[in-house]
Motif scaffolding. Structure first.
Motif, PDB file in Angstrom:
ATOM      1  N   GLY B 209      13.555  31.405 101.915  1.00  0.00           N
ATOM      2  CA  GLY B 209      14.128  30.838 103.131  1.00  0.00           C
ATOM      3  C   GLY B 209      15.403  31.459 103.645  1.00  0.00           C
ATOM      4  O   GLY B 209      15.807  31.161 104.766  1.00  0.00           O
ATOM      5  N   GLY B 210      16.078  32.289 102.874  1.00  0.00           N
ATOM      6  CA  GLY B 210      17.294  32.903 103.402  1.00  0.00           C
ATOM      7  C   GLY B 210      18.131  33.518 102.311  1.00  0.00           C
ATOM      8  O   GLY B 210      17.815  33.423 101.128  1.00  0.00           O
ATOM      9  N   SER B 211      19.218  34.181 102.742  1.00  0.00           N
ATOM     10  CA  SER B 211      20.083  34.883 101.790  1.00  0.00           C
ATOM     11  C   SER B 211      20.715  33.922 100.790  1.00  0.00           C
ATOM     12  O   SER B 211      20.911  34.272  99.626  1.00  0.00           O
ATOM     13  N   GLU B 212      21.026  32.696 101.265  1.00  0.00           N
ATOM     14  CA  GLU B 212      21.664  31.733 100.348  1.00  0.00           C
ATOM     15  C   GLU B 212      20.703  31.427  99.198  1.00  0.00           C
ATOM     16  O   GLU B 212      21.113  31.285  98.050  1.00  0.00           O
ATOM     17  N   TRP B 239      16.870  39.533 103.554  1.00  0.00           N
ATOM     18  CA  TRP B 239      17.485  38.689 102.522  1.00  0.00           C
ATOM     19  C   TRP B 239      17.728  39.472 101.238  1.00  0.00           C
ATOM     20  O   TRP B 239      18.492  39.054 100.383  1.00  0.00           O
ATOM     21  N   ALA B 240      17.007  40.561 101.064  1.00  0.00           N
ATOM     22  CA  ALA B 240      17.152  41.378  99.863  1.00  0.00           C
ATOM     23  C   ALA B 240      17.136  42.836 100.299  1.00  0.00           C
ATOM     24  O   ALA B 240      16.682  43.149 101.402  1.00  0.00           O
ATOM     25  N   SER B 241      17.651  43.726  99.445  1.00  0.00           N
ATOM     26  CA  SER B 241      17.739  45.130  99.837  1.00  0.00           C
ATOM     27  C   SER B 241      16.427  45.847  99.519  1.00  0.00           C
ATOM     28  O   SER B 241      15.671  45.409  98.654  1.00  0.00           O
ATOM     29  N   PRO B 242      16.134  46.943 100.228  1.00  0.00           N
ATOM     30  CA  PRO B 242      14.884  47.671  99.986  1.00  0.00           C
ATOM     31  C   PRO B 242      14.735  48.124  98.526  1.00  0.00           C
ATOM     32  O   PRO B 242      13.620  48.248  98.035  1.00  0.00           O
TER      33      PRO B 242
END
Lengths: 272, 318
Positions: B209-212, B239-242
């Motif tokens: 649902g999101g970065s948090e 929300w996450a890095s490649p």
């Protein structure tokens, strides 16, 4: 400005089709023809969007979409026309059931050579069905053009094509002299735009150029001779896992039961 | 000779040692020796290391800097031709996968990308590779030589050190060509989490649902001594890095314990983590395909479950 940018597209079985519904017909060594909906491969959609952005930026005069496949693959070209590609070409695969990457590249190279003043070709990094990631590079080699892979965005600067890519080791910006080929991977910036309703309608009436083997200077024996890979068989591996559902009254109880299972399997014990 | 190519420089990378591992399997089947070509510099020392991992001969370029793709391709084609290699193996990282078709074409050979297994039958080698996003496995055979093959990371056992010293030759690198110029390179701050070597991985997907939400995953990973991975959907959302992406087009991992949180279980993702020891799926949708690929499943909102699991782990650790 570039004169003609070609996008190589392919119609594939929807990659999102759930594994539970996926099957292979052992005779065809491929999924049954009617297994599920087909669409333009996800990475080709990205390639198409990168091409459209080049046109929007005034970097190319014309966009041409090419597909190699049976008459039904015309569907991919209709979709490309609906997002306002200028010209659509279908290379007929002459009833050949399945071509390998080398054969497909041979057909595409011959088709590209027949077109006017192509100076850039965009391909997806890999087709969303056989996942080989070969056709783009093979086409560039046979045309004798440089290739930059895994591109997410492109622009024309001082007569050279600048390509941005993000690979595992970091971000790279490369500059390549056209004529050249780029293979494109997905990114936020290159999700294919939606077609407008009026363009969709217009696309269904636009002409499609059909090229047969003879027009490409090939006969079916020569096409067969270009095959380099033999597909021996294809199998669907069955999952050996059986999922135990962990249940309980409330999160704390479920968490305790789950951690129990992990302890039984001796999976805990790292730093806490 | 079977030729194995590498470009990581100073020392053989994990992917390169796996390519050497695949070459050792082939050595037995074909009765051929192994040659290694190091395209990223590394000198005598790298050549020596390649020998220890099974190469009888090592050719190492003296360049420390990475050569642009077309230049690298030219060198590799030259060495392969010189050795008359019937099989060329390259590590299946981004660079390797990209190089395979072009190299095969220059050599008039057959390209096979993403091989996960090999077997020899009546003198011919059959290669297995995942197709349809990992939903099926195809066995293919090269109809012409050489077979130029990229080896999918995490599929072959890495070669073990301890071999005889190799005959090492250091060559000077050719000048970089002009067709493709590197304008700039921004290396990722670090190579991302060490997912290939992680014992525990906690991965999140769109359902997080999101970065948090990923902050919560970090906390669980810390409690378990693991790293955080992600599905393509979560990377696409930003929300996450490649570098954290696990799957067909991302990294291939084999931890002892894998948590799939809010991940539906698209085959693209399963292709990257199917080899994990124990897979735990947490999802609100009881029909999510991830449950068919998991050993333990919880149908629940992860926001309820994760704090409780973290607390439980800490409590038991005392």
């Amino acid at each position: 400005m570039l004169s003609n940018t070609v996008v190589l597209v392919k119609q594939v079985l929807d990659p999102e089709l759930p594994a539970s519904r996926f099957r292979i017909d052992p005779e065809r060594k491929a999924p049954p023809a009617d297994l599920g909906p087909e669409l333009i491969g996800p990475f080709e959609q990205s390639a198409l969007e990168v091409a459209l952005q080049l046109k929007d930026a005034g970097a190319t005069e014309k966009l041409t979409a090419i597909v190699a496949g049976p008459p039904a693959s015309e569907e991919a070209l209709r979709k490309a026309l609906a997002v306002r590609v200028d010209e659509a070409v279908r290379v007929d695969t002459a009833g050949a059931d399945r071509l390998d990457a080398s054969q497909t590249a041979e057909l595409l190279v011959r088709a590209i050579r027949r077109l006017d003043s192509v100076d850039l070709v965009l391909a997806g990094r890999q087709a969303g069905d056989w996942d080989q990631g070969q056709v783009g590079s093979l086409v560039s080699e046979r045309l004798g053009w440089p290739c930059v892979g895994l591109v997410q965005r492109a622009a024309l600067e001082d007569g050279r094509v600048t390509a941005w890519r993000e690979i595992a080791t970091g971000e790279e910006v490369l500059s390549v002299r056209p004529p050249a080929l780029l293979t494109v991977t997905n990114a936020d910036s290159n999700r294919l735009r939606m077609a407008r309703v009026m363009d969709l309608r217009a696309a269904s009436k636009r002409p499609i150029v059909d090229l047969g083997l003879a027009e490409l200077g090939l006969d079916s024996d020569q096409l067969e001779a270009a095959r380099r890979i033999e597909l021996v068989d294809v199998q669907v591996p069955h999952s050996e896992r059986e999922c135990e559902l962990v249940e309980g009254e409330g999160a704390a109880e479920i968490a305790a039961a789950l951690v129990d299972r992990l302890e039984e399997r001796k999976l805990l014990g790292g730093p806490r | 000779m079977i030729l194995v190519a590498g470009w990581s420089g100073a020392s053989l990378s994990g992917a390169e040692r796996e390519a050497m591992g695949a070459a050792s399997e082939l050595r037995e089947a074909l009765g051929l020796k192994i040659a290694f070509v190091g395209l990223g510099g590394g000198g005598e020392e790298l050549g020596g290391e390649a020998g220890s991992y099974g190469a009888a001969k090592a050719i190492v370029l003296d360049a420390g800097d990475e050569l642009p793709g077309p230049t690298l391709l030219g060198v590799l084609a030259e060495v392969a031709e010189e050795l008359g290699a019937p099989v060329v193996l390259v590590p299946g990282d981004d660079r390797g996968r990209e190089l395979v078709p072009s190299l095969a074409e220059r050599l008039g050979g057959a390209a096979i990308t993403n091989a996960v297994a090999l077997e020899s039958a009546e003198g011919a080698v059959l290669w297995t590779r995942p197709v349809f996003g990992g939903k099926a496995l195809a066995r293919v055979r090269a109809r012409v030589e050489p077979a130029v093959v990229s080896v999918r990371p995490g599929s072959f056992a890495a070669a073990a050190p301890g071999g005889e010293p190799a005959e090492v030759e250091v060559r000077s690198s050719p000048p970089a060509g002009e067709e493709v110029r590197l304008v700039s390179r921004t290396p990722c701050g670090d190579a991302g989490p060490d997912l290939e070597g992680a014992r525990v991985i906690v991965s999140g997907g769109r359902g997080v649902g999101g970065s948090e939400g990923f902050g919560e995953l970090e906390e669980l990973a810390r409690a378990l001594g693991g790293s955080v991975g992600a599905s393509l959907a979560a990377v696409d959302e930003g929300w996450a890095s490649p570098e954290q992406q696990i799957g067909l087009t991302g990294r291939v991992v084999k931890p002892e314990l894998y948590f799939a949180i809010g991940i539906s279980g698209a085959s693209q993702h399963l292709a990257g983590m199917g080899g994990a020891g124990t897979i735990v799926a947490v999802n609100t949708d009881p029909n999510a395909p991830i449950f068919t690929a998991a050993d333990l499943g919880v149908v629940i909102d992860h926001r309820e479950l994760l704090p409780a699991v973290i607390e439980e782990c800490r409590r038991r650790a005392g």
